[in-house]
Design a protein around this motif. Structure first.
Motif, mmCIF file in Angstrom:
data_model
loop_
_atom_site.group_PDB
_atom_site.id
_atom_site.type_symbol
_atom_site.label_atom_id
_atom_site.label_comp_id
_atom_site.label_asym_id
_atom_site.label_seq_id
_atom_site.Cartn_x
_atom_site.Cartn_y
_atom_site.Cartn_z
ATOM 1 N N SER A 1 37.342 34.706 41.034
ATOM 2 C CA SER A 1 37.481 33.620 42.007
ATOM 3 C C SER A 1 37.698 32.274 41.319
ATOM 4 N N LYS A 2 37.388 32.219 40.036
ATOM 5 C CA LYS A 2 37.580 30.995 39.248
ATOM 6 C C LYS A 2 37.699 31.392 37.782
ATOM 7 N N PHE A 3 38.344 30.544 37.001
ATOM 8 C CA PHE A 3 38.627 30.914 35.604
ATOM 9 C C PHE A 3 38.543 29.716 34.670
ATOM 10 N N TYR A 4 38.027 29.959 33.461
ATOM 11 C CA TYR A 4 38.241 29.010 32.368
ATOM 12 C C TYR A 4 39.365 29.573 31.505
ATOM 13 N N CYS A 5 39.877 28.788 30.592
ATOM 14 C CA CYS A 5 41.142 29.088 29.900
ATOM 15 C C CYS A 5 41.219 30.472 29.254
ATOM 16 N N SER A 6 40.305 30.762 28.345
ATOM 17 C CA SER A 6 40.363 32.032 27.618
ATOM 18 C C SER A 6 39.957 33.211 28.488
ATOM 19 N N GLN A 7 39.127 32.962 29.489
ATOM 20 C CA GLN A 7 38.747 34.018 30.438
ATOM 21 C C GLN A 7 39.969 34.467 31.238
ATOM 22 N N LEU A 8 40.850 33.519 31.572
ATOM 23 C CA LEU A 8 42.063 33.822 32.333
ATOM 24 C C LEU A 8 42.956 34.800 31.573
ATOM 25 N N VAL A 9 43.122 34.560 30.281
ATOM 26 C CA VAL A 9 43.941 35.436 29.436
ATOM 27 C C VAL A 9 43.252 36.788 29.262
ATOM 28 N N TYR A 10 41.964 36.745 28.984
ATOM 29 C CA TYR A 10 41.156 37.961 28.821
ATOM 30 C C TYR A 10 41.259 38.866 30.049
ATOM 31 N N GLU A 11 41.081 38.279 31.241
ATOM 32 C CA GLU A 11 41.095 39.061 32.479
ATOM 33 C C GLU A 11 42.454 39.709 32.704
ATOM 34 N N GLY A 12 43.530 38.964 32.417
ATOM 35 C CA GLY A 12 44.870 39.501 32.620
ATOM 36 C C GLY A 12 45.154 40.705 31.749
ATOM 37 N N TYR A 13 44.806 40.612 30.473
ATOM 38 C CA TYR A 13 45.067 41.731 29.558
ATOM 39 C C TYR A 13 44.177 42.936 29.860
#
Length: 212
Positions: A168-180
């Protein structure tokens, strides 16, 4: 006189029993954050040393499309799905910043000021940049990861760095981590816990294709 004594006693009691523990807790939290920041800076320094000594070699990138010839090593990346990391800046206990390339001219990133959005792919503005990509994934899979990150556009910044599983919300590196993790199943969170930008560079699943 009794009122004065009682008042003084209350003040002493509050200082001893109320304020001191809260200050101690604040100092402990601050000390813990400082330790995390120092560890990340040290990790970035070690990466830089390894790149300079050629212990970490800058490798050629994958082709833009599956089956394409690779891109020359050390070329600034524009391929969709390449991960960008910098050690410049600090957000709370996070050192640096991370994002993912969406097109040759744009990236998907998350900032405290605006959350997840698209930004200009001009990371050469930073004093340090690492372009990394994943082993064992195709260019198509990487592009799908960028699409996944883009699908979160408009979501708020995640200040709870330990909550890496929320979507529901993301910080920068979490966004990349979640996508991969969602698209490819790869876990780029080196060491577990908070996903720091440096984790994306240090991960055993990634290799460096550009460094500044």
């Amino acid at each position: 006189m009794k009122k004065i004594v009682v008042s003084l006693f209350c003040c002493v009691f509050l200082l001893a029993g109320g304020l001191v523990p809260s200050v101690s807790h604040a100092n402990s939290k601050s000390s813990e954050e400082e330790k995390m920041v120092a560890q990340q800076l040290e990790a970035f320094d070690k990466i830089d040393e390894k790149i300079k000594s050629n212990a970490i070699k800058i490798q050629a990138d994958k082709g833009i499309k599956d089956g394409d010839v690779t891109v020359m090593a050390g070329t600034y990346p524009t391929r969709k799905g390449v991960i960008l990391v910098t050690k410049d800046g600090k957000y709370g206990s996070l050192v640096g910043h991370a994002g993912i390339i969406y097109s040759s001219t744009s990236t998907v990133e998350s900032f405290p000021s605006g959350g997840v959005g698209t930004y200009s792919n001009n990371w050469t503005k930073y004093s340090t940049v690492y372009g990394v990509t994943t082993s064992g994934t195709s260019a198509t899979q990487d592009a799908n990861v960028a699409n996944r990150a883009y699908s979160h556009k408009g979501k708020a910044y995640n200040w709870d760095f330990t909550n890496i599983n929320t979507t529901s919300k993301f910080y920068c590196s979490q966004l990349v981590y979640e996508g991969y993790k969602y698209i490819t199943g790869l876990n780029l969170n080196q060491g577990g816990g908070i996903v720091f930008p440096i984790d994306l560079v240090q991960s055993s699943h990634t290799y460096t294709i550009y460094s500044k």
